[in-house]
Design a protein around this motif. Structure first.
Motif, PDB file in Angstrom:
ATOM      1  N   GLY A  62       0.788  -1.229   0.000  1.00 19.74           N
ATOM      2  CA  GLY A  62       0.000   0.000   0.000  1.00 19.74           C
ATOM      3  C   GLY A  62       0.817   1.275   0.000  1.00 19.74           C
ATOM      4  N   ALA A  63       2.141   1.188  -0.114  1.00 21.74           N
ATOM      5  CA  ALA A  63       2.988   2.381  -0.150  1.00 21.74           C
ATOM      6  C   ALA A  63       4.061   2.199  -1.215  1.00 21.74           C
ATOM      7  N   THR A  64       4.606   3.316  -1.675  1.00 19.69           N
ATOM      8  CA  THR A  64       5.635   3.271  -2.711  1.00 19.69           C
ATOM      9  C   THR A  64       6.952   2.777  -2.141  1.00 19.69           C
ATOM     10  N   SER A  65       7.579   1.883  -2.870  1.00 19.41           N
ATOM     11  CA  SER A  65       8.904   1.382  -2.513  1.00 19.41           C
ATOM     12  C   SER A  65       9.839   1.646  -3.686  1.00 19.41           C
ATOM     13  N   GLY A  66      10.968   2.255  -3.410  1.00 15.33           N
ATOM     14  CA  GLY A  66      11.899   2.576  -4.479  1.00 15.33           C
ATOM     15  C   GLY A  66      11.474   3.801  -5.268  1.00 15.33           C
ATOM     16  N   CYS A  67      12.313   4.228  -6.180  1.00 13.90           N
ATOM     17  CA  CYS A  67      12.106   5.482  -6.914  1.00 13.90           C
ATOM     18  C   CYS A  67      11.204   5.295  -8.125  1.00 13.90           C
ATOM     19  N   PRO A  68      10.059   5.980  -8.178  1.00 14.89           N
ATOM     20  CA  PRO A  68       9.140   5.847  -9.307  1.00 14.89           C
ATOM     21  C   PRO A  68       9.656   6.373 -10.642  1.00 14.89           C
ATOM     22  N   VAL A  69      10.680   7.223 -10.651  1.00 13.03           N
ATOM     23  CA  VAL A  69      11.247   7.633 -11.942  1.00 13.03           C
ATOM     24  C   VAL A  69      12.489   6.813 -12.262  1.00 13.03           C
ATOM     25  N   TYR A  70      12.751   5.816 -11.433  1.00 12.93           N
ATOM     26  CA  TYR A  70      13.827   4.861 -11.681  1.00 12.93           C
ATOM     27  C   TYR A  70      15.179   5.544 -11.831  1.00 12.93           C
ATOM     28  N   ASN A  71      15.437   6.486 -10.921  1.00 11.15           N
ATOM     29  CA  ASN A  71      16.728   7.172 -10.926  1.00 11.15           C
ATOM     30  C   ASN A  71      17.874   6.163 -10.875  1.00 11.15           C
ATOM     31  N   LEU A  72      18.953   6.477 -11.580  1.00 11.41           N
ATOM     32  CA  LEU A  72      20.129   5.608 -11.619  1.00 11.41           C
ATOM     33  C   LEU A  72      20.993   5.884 -10.391  1.00 11.41           C
ATOM     34  N   ILE A  73      20.421   5.613  -9.238  1.00 12.43           N
ATOM     35  CA  ILE A  73      20.987   6.050  -7.956  1.00 12.43           C
ATOM     36  C   ILE A  73      22.397   5.524  -7.708  1.00 12.43           C
ATOM     37  N   PRO A  74      22.639   4.225  -7.844  1.00 13.30           N
ATOM     38  CA  PRO A  74      24.004   3.756  -7.581  1.00 13.30           C
ATOM     39  C   PRO A  74      25.039   4.415  -8.484  1.00 13.30           C
ATOM     40  N   GLU A  75      24.650   4.720  -9.712  1.00  8.58           N
ATOM     41  CA  GLU A  75      25.604   5.324 -10.645  1.00  8.58           C
ATOM     42  C   GLU A  75      26.014   6.718 -10.201  1.00  8.58           C
ATOM     43  N   TRP A  76      25.011   7.567  -9.871  1.00  5.96           N
ATOM     44  CA  TRP A  76      25.424   8.917  -9.485  1.00  5.96           C
ATOM     45  C   TRP A  76      25.947   8.995  -8.058  1.00  5.96           C
ATOM     46  N   ASN A  77      25.622   8.031  -7.214  1.00  2.00           N
ATOM     47  CA  ASN A  77      26.282   7.962  -5.911  1.00  2.00           C
ATOM     48  C   ASN A  77      27.778   7.712  -6.087  1.00  2.00           C
ATOM     49  N   ASP A  78      28.106   6.801  -6.968  1.00  4.40           N
ATOM     50  CA  ASP A  78      29.509   6.469  -7.235  1.00  4.40           C
ATOM     51  C   ASP A  78      30.250   7.673  -7.813  1.00  4.40           C
ATOM     52  N   LEU A  79      29.595   8.391  -8.724  1.00  2.00           N
ATOM     53  CA  LEU A  79      30.232   9.548  -9.346  1.00  2.00           C
ATOM     54  C   LEU A  79      30.457  10.676  -8.335  1.00  2.00           C
ATOM     55  N   VAL A  80      29.519  10.858  -7.412  1.00  2.00           N
ATOM     56  CA  VAL A  80      29.694  11.870  -6.358  1.00  2.00           C
ATOM     57  C   VAL A  80      30.841  11.468  -5.437  1.00  2.00           C
ATOM     58  N   TYR A  81      30.906  10.202  -5.084  1.00  2.00           N
ATOM     59  CA  TYR A  81      32.012   9.693  -4.274  1.00  2.00           C
ATOM     60  C   TYR A  81      33.349  10.017  -4.936  1.00  2.00           C
ATOM     61  N   LYS A  82      33.418   9.915  -6.244  1.00  2.00           N
ATOM     62  CA  LYS A  82      34.659  10.164  -6.983  1.00  2.00           C
ATOM     63  C   LYS A  82      34.847  11.634  -7.358  1.00  2.00           C
ATOM     64  N   GLY A  83      33.878  12.489  -6.975  1.00  2.00           N
ATOM     65  CA  GLY A  83      33.992  13.911  -7.263  1.00  2.00           C
ATOM     66  C   GLY A  83      33.666  14.288  -8.687  1.00  2.00           C
ATOM     67  N   LYS A  84      33.023  13.391  -9.426  1.00  2.00           N
ATOM     68  CA  LYS A  84      32.665  13.652 -10.820  1.00  2.00           C
ATOM     69  C   LYS A  84      31.240  14.196 -10.888  1.00  2.00           C
ATOM     70  N   TRP A  85      31.096  15.452 -10.501  1.00  2.00           N
ATOM     71  CA  TRP A  85      29.772  16.047 -10.320  1.00  2.00           C
ATOM     72  C   TRP A  85      29.025  16.250 -11.634  1.00  2.00           C
ATOM     73  N   LYS A  86      29.711  16.691 -12.658  1.00  2.00           N
ATOM     74  CA  LYS A  86      29.032  16.940 -13.931  1.00  2.00           C
ATOM     75  C   LYS A  86      28.514  15.637 -14.530  1.00  2.00           C
ATOM     76  N   GLU A  87      29.301  14.587 -14.414  1.00  2.00           N
ATOM     77  CA  GLU A  87      28.851  13.280 -14.893  1.00  2.00           C
ATOM     78  C   GLU A  87      27.670  12.772 -14.071  1.00  2.00           C
ATOM     79  N   ALA A  88      27.707  13.042 -12.765  1.00  2.00           N
ATOM     80  CA  ALA A  88      26.594  12.652 -11.898  1.00  2.00           C
ATOM     81  C   ALA A  88      25.315  13.372 -12.316  1.00  2.00           C
TER      82      ALA A  88
END
Length: 497
Positions: A62-88
């Motif tokens: 009865g509630a939303t689980s996970g991102c409804p626009v299917y954001n590529l979360i692990p990908e941009w988390n990794d890019l932020v970790y590496k300081g690659k903000w524009k790619e994120a």
């Protein structure tokens, strides 16, 4: 994704928000940004979990689980970790048209289904998302994207909320000429008048609207379709019409004395407050909390926004009523991961109120029985009774009054924030659009109504829901409309249409 052992080495860090006592003195955003160093650590916590449930985007329990626009979360988390903000930023914008909105006001179902959250606090996905898009604007990476050519096709969108704007953004990028009709004096829908400024600064909303205008989308304000322009005129002038009016019909509380002067629906209260902030327009006395005993009926996010608004207006006292019992401190056995965690928390408004009054202002298992006025018709008190929540023989939840728990509360302003029923029907009747259970009858994935060339998306079709679902529907209806107009489409979709 992220650092291999990051989720073991680093703990979740919460944003250091502005001091509650200080921030209630103004209408500026209450949150304070993370530093790049903290964001890198938080991105490092994203584990290589193989199956990232953070972007499953589905309803469970009865509630939303996970991102409804299917954001590529692990990908941009990794890019932020590496300081690659524009790619994120590039990865984030592939799936989300307006991360500056979701990063501020979405309840983050992605974090509820984060794999780390099985046993530890989730990755700070929402804060990272907001930081990526804000950095994109700050660094000038986000500029108008002018379509190379126009198709000659025209689309009218009714409603300028997140679903309408997302649909417009997608359709404009493939070359259609899009016009958004908005009956209010400002675009943005509930983003503008339904969410207070301290939660979503209107400069953030206006910045996006101005960008969409620069890209070729036309906004027609102060124009109500059905009155200022008829449904037939719209269908004649445009090749397709999308109804994204939202679920504007508020659910009211029908009890004795409801007509009391001082009892208002939440949207009326919040809109008046926002107009005061934006235009310095005086708040009508009956909608002003200054010096009054205020009661907010409704335990959801809108109710919390009303609490925060009343605080800034200078309420004498505030209570917030919820008919349900308080949530548990930890997940229960019937609310397991990856479901959205139904657990007790202090929202920004409740933290502020607790600092101001010394205690949590929420009252649970409370049912309003009647409003009582003075001899002039002005509200003076509220009568309630405690409720007991149980299951009947069919396993359904039922609420029963607990005799002897009646109570009288002083109240000069009551704000009713118990949700919305669906779209307003006069416009739909003029179009001849069919409805089902108060909502527009248009199948998800197709979005077509029974009227040729007329589509529907967002809360008007889905029912009251999250901003992130509205963006999802705006993107998907754009796919359907482009296919309808052109016979094929290059727009992305997550659906097998």
């Amino acid at each position: 994704m992220g650092k291999t052992t990051g989720f073991i080495e680093y703990e979740r860090e919460e944003a250091v928000d502005r001091d509650p006592i200080e921030r209630v003195k103004d209408w500026k955003e209450y949150s304070a940004p993370f530093t790049d160093e903290v964001l890198s650590r938080q991105g490092a916590r994203c584990m290589d979990c193989s199956i990232p449930f953070c972007h499953i985007g589905m309803d469970i329990g009865g509630a939303t689980s996970g991102c409804p626009v299917y954001n590529l979360i692990p990908e941009w988390n990794d890019l932020v970790y590496k300081g690659k903000w524009k790619e994120a930023l590039e990865r984030l914008l592939k799936t989300n048209n307006f991360p500056e909105f979701t990063g501020r006001v979405c309840p983050a179902p992605c974090e509820g289904s984060c794999t780390v959250a099985i046993s530890e606090p989730a990755v700070s996905i929402k804060n990272i998302e907001q930081s990526i898009i804000d950095k994109g604007f700050e660094n000038g990476w986000i500029t108008p994207r002018i379509p190379d050519k126009r198709t000659g096709k025209t689309v009218a969108i009714i409603g300028s909320g997140p679903s309408g704007m997302a649909a417009a953004d997608q359709l404009n990028q493939v070359g259609h000429q899009v016009t958004i009709y908005e009956r209010s004096d400002r675009a943005g829908g509930l983003l503008t008048y339904g969410i207070p400024n301290m939660k979503l600064d209107k400069d953030v909303v206006n910045r996006r609207i101005q960008l969409l205008e620069q890209e070729g989308i036309k906004f027609v304000l102060n124009t109500e379709v059905g009155e200022d322009i008829t449904a037939d005129e719209l269908k004649e002038q445009y090749d397709s019409v999308i109804v994204c009016t939202g679920a504007q019909k508020a659910r009211d509380l029908i009890v004795e004395g409801r007509e009391a002067v001082g009892a208002h629906l939440a949207m009326d209260f919040l809109t008046a407050a926002t107009k005061n902030v934006l235009d310095n327009k005086e708040v009508p006395d009956t909608l002003d909390a200054e010096g009054k005993d205020v009661i907010v009926i409704g335990g959801g996010d809108t109710g919390a926004d009303c609490v925060a608004t009343a605080l800034r207006q200078g309420a004498n006292s505030i209570s917030q009523f919820a008919i349900n019992p308080a949530l548990p401190l930890k997940r229960t056995s019937d609310n397991m991961w990856p479901e959205y965690p139904q657990v007790f928390s202090l929202e920004y408004a409740h933290k502020e109120a607790k600092e101001k009054f010394g205690e949590d202002v929420r009252e649970y298992s409370i049912q309003t029985k009647k409003f009582v006025t003075d001899e002039t018709g002005k509200l003076k008190e509220l009568h309630t009774i405690e409720m007991v929540k149980t299951r009947d023989e069919n396993g359904m939840f039922v609420y029963e009054e607990n005799p002897g728990t009646e109570k009288i509360w002083p109240a000069e302003l009551v704000v009713i924030a118990i949700g919305f029923e669906g779209p307003e029907h006069p416009l739909l009747e003029q179009f001849g659009v069919k409805t089902n259970r108060q909502k527009i009858d248009a199948a998800y994935g197709e979005f077509a109504t029974n009227v040729e060339g007329v589509f529907a998306a967002g809360d008007a079709r889905r029912g009251p829901s999250l901003i992130v679902w509205a963006i999802n529907e705006g993107r998907e209806v754009a796919y359907a409309v482009d296919h309808y107009l052109m016979g094929a489409t290059s727009l992305p979709t997550t659906l097998a249409v």
